[in-house]
Motif scaffolding. Structure first.
Motif, PDB file in Angstrom:
ATOM      1  N   THR A  88     111.806  36.035  84.969  1.00 34.66           N
ATOM      2  CA  THR A  88     112.530  35.240  85.957  1.00 34.66           C
ATOM      3  C   THR A  88     113.880  35.893  86.214  1.00 34.66           C
ATOM      4  O   THR A  88     114.226  36.900  85.595  1.00 34.66           O
ATOM      5  CB  THR A  88     112.743  33.797  85.466  1.00 34.66           C
ATOM      6  OG1 THR A  88     113.481  33.820  84.226  1.00 34.66           O
ATOM      7  CG2 THR A  88     111.402  33.099  85.239  1.00 34.66           C
ATOM      8  N   LEU A  96     110.002  41.366  93.548  1.00 33.23           N
ATOM      9  CA  LEU A  96     108.900  40.755  94.291  1.00 33.23           C
ATOM     10  C   LEU A  96     109.170  40.741  95.788  1.00 33.23           C
ATOM     11  O   LEU A  96     108.265  40.935  96.605  1.00 33.23           O
ATOM     12  CB  LEU A  96     108.670  39.330  93.789  1.00 33.23           C
ATOM     13  CG  LEU A  96     108.091  39.185  92.385  1.00 33.23           C
ATOM     14  CD1 LEU A  96     108.177  37.732  91.919  1.00 33.23           C
ATOM     15  CD2 LEU A  96     106.645  39.668  92.341  1.00 33.23           C
ATOM     16  N   GLU A 198      97.942  34.875  93.615  1.00 30.84           N
ATOM     17  CA  GLU A 198      99.000  35.577  92.898  1.00 30.84           C
ATOM     18  C   GLU A 198      99.748  36.545  93.807  1.00 30.84           C
ATOM     19  O   GLU A 198     100.218  37.594  93.358  1.00 30.84           O
ATOM     20  CB  GLU A 198      98.420  36.332  91.687  1.00 30.84           C
ATOM     21  CG  GLU A 198      97.810  35.430  90.631  1.00 30.84           C
ATOM     22  CD  GLU A 198      98.848  34.510  90.014  1.00 30.84           C
ATOM     23  OE1 GLU A 198      99.997  34.951  89.812  1.00 30.84           O
ATOM     24  OE2 GLU A 198      98.516  33.336  89.736  1.00 30.84           O
ATOM     25  N   ASP A 200     102.709  38.112  96.315  1.00 32.29           N
ATOM     26  CA  ASP A 200     104.154  38.231  96.106  1.00 32.29           C
ATOM     27  C   ASP A 200     104.870  36.932  96.470  1.00 32.29           C
ATOM     28  O   ASP A 200     105.807  36.502  95.788  1.00 32.29           O
ATOM     29  CB  ASP A 200     104.718  39.380  96.952  1.00 32.29           C
ATOM     30  CG  ASP A 200     104.248  40.743  96.468  1.00 32.29           C
ATOM     31  OD1 ASP A 200     103.589  40.812  95.409  1.00 32.29           O
ATOM     32  OD2 ASP A 200     104.536  41.739  97.162  1.00 32.29           O
ATOM     33  N   ASP A 202     103.671  33.858  96.434  1.00 34.60           N
ATOM     34  CA  ASP A 202     103.393  32.813  95.446  1.00 34.60           C
ATOM     35  C   ASP A 202     104.128  33.078  94.132  1.00 34.60           C
ATOM     36  O   ASP A 202     104.597  32.142  93.472  1.00 34.60           O
ATOM     37  CB  ASP A 202     101.890  32.717  95.206  1.00 34.60           C
ATOM     38  CG  ASP A 202     101.165  32.139  96.411  1.00 34.60           C
ATOM     39  OD1 ASP A 202     101.206  30.918  96.595  1.00 34.60           O
ATOM     40  OD2 ASP A 202     100.574  32.920  97.173  1.00 34.60           O
ATOM     41  N   GLN A 203     104.237  34.340  93.749  1.00 34.77           N
ATOM     42  CA  GLN A 203     105.008  34.656  92.548  1.00 34.77           C
ATOM     43  C   GLN A 203     106.491  34.360  92.766  1.00 34.77           C
ATOM     44  O   GLN A 203     107.175  33.885  91.860  1.00 34.77           O
ATOM     45  CB  GLN A 203     104.815  36.124  92.170  1.00 34.77           C
ATOM     46  CG  GLN A 203     103.417  36.456  91.678  1.00 34.77           C
ATOM     47  CD  GLN A 203     103.302  37.902  91.242  1.00 34.77           C
ATOM     48  OE1 GLN A 203     103.913  38.330  90.258  1.00 34.77           O
ATOM     49  NE2 GLN A 203     102.510  38.677  91.971  1.00 34.77           N
ATOM     50  N   GLY A 206     107.033  30.783  92.253  1.00 35.45           N
ATOM     51  CA  GLY A 206     107.100  30.441  90.850  1.00 35.45           C
ATOM     52  C   GLY A 206     108.426  30.791  90.211  1.00 35.45           C
ATOM     53  O   GLY A 206     108.919  30.067  89.337  1.00 35.45           O
ATOM     54  N   VAL A 207     109.032  31.887  90.657  1.00 37.44           N
ATOM     55  CA  VAL A 207     110.307  32.336  90.089  1.00 37.44           C
ATOM     56  C   VAL A 207     111.473  31.511  90.611  1.00 37.44           C
ATOM     57  O   VAL A 207     112.418  31.199  89.878  1.00 37.44           O
ATOM     58  CB  VAL A 207     110.518  33.837  90.392  1.00 37.44           C
ATOM     59  CG1 VAL A 207     111.932  34.276  90.022  1.00 37.44           C
ATOM     60  CG2 VAL A 207     109.500  34.685  89.632  1.00 37.44           C
TER      61      VAL A 207
END
Length: 246
Positions: A88, A96, A198, A200, A202-203, A206-207
């Motif tokens: 993170t 990302l 998964e 970029d 969506d990641q 999440g971050v």
């Protein structure tokens, strides 16, 4: 190599080439648009966009202090860049973020160089970046893809006539500017079908705890802005050439 030869090479590298022919910028833009729009051509040419995409991830990972583990380029034009560091935080976020905007920003930098008629410099910088990327490639197809791309760019920069170099450079820059936009639409189309959980975007969600659709919008806004600005830069090369034509 003599001092004079080094001096000549340096002058060639940094010197400005002649203004492009009047319709070169327009014709190369049309060629690049056809390559991006016509699916069979896009499937092959998209590898260049993937190289820039993964190169963007890799460069930003290094700049933000992450440890680059390697890059993979696949036959289906997908790619993967692995880096080690905090899962993170700003470093991961910018790493990302870099992928989907990298091709367009590289194209924008290329448009700036072409605006100064630094065609040879543009081609040699491209070769250097490809060589640096090759060091971190971790699969056979990826290595072959980068080697072939670098060999083509080098051959054009070293052996081709100035007119051929100019045409190749303009097609390449237009392709990155236009081709940088299409993958964002492809991304959202696949996401809407649940086929890229998964991605970029969506990641990033999440971050950052910001919805993935927001990040898709950021990708698109940056890429379209680069296309518009780069297009104006390149059009600035075309209009004077047309106005001075006999």
């Amino acid at each position: 190599m003599s001092i004079d030869s080094v001096s000549d090479l340096w002058d060639t590298l940094l010197g400005a080439q002649p203004d492009p022919p009047g319709l070169l910028v327009l014709v190369t833009a049309v060629i690049a648009l056809v390559v991006v729009a016509f699916r069979p051509l896009w499937r092959v040419a998209r590898n260049a966009v993937t190289i820039a995409h993964e190169g963007g991830h890799a460069l930003v990972a290094l700049l933000t202090g992450r440890k680059l583990r390697g890059i993979r380029l696949e036959f289906d034009t997908s790619g993967l860049t692995l880096s080690a560091g905090r899962p993170t935080g700003p470093g991961m976020m910018f790493t990302l973020l870099a992928g989907y905007i990298a091709p367009s920003l590289v194209g924008l930098a290329g448009a700036w160089l072409l605006g100064g008629n630094r065609i040879t410099l543009l081609l040699w910088v491209a070769v250097l970046l490809l060589l640096l990327m090759l060091i971190n490639i971790r699969n056979v197809f990826g290595a072959v893809s980068v080697l072939v791309t670098g060999a083509i760019v080098f051959a054009v920069s070293w052996y081709a006539e100035p007119q051929v170099q100019a045409a190749f450079a303009y097609v390449s820059v237009w392709f990155l500017l236009i081709g940088g936009v299409r993958p964002v639409f492809e991304l959202q189309k696949l996401r809407s079908r649940g086929r890229m959980p998964e991605s970029d975007a969506d990641q990033l969600a999440g971050v950052t705890h910001v919805p993935a659709l927001f990040w898709v919008g950021v990708f698109l806004a940056v890429d379209v802005a680069a296309l518009v600005i780069g297009g104006f830069m390149l059009a600035g090369q075309w209009l004077p050439a047309v106005s001075t034509a006999p």
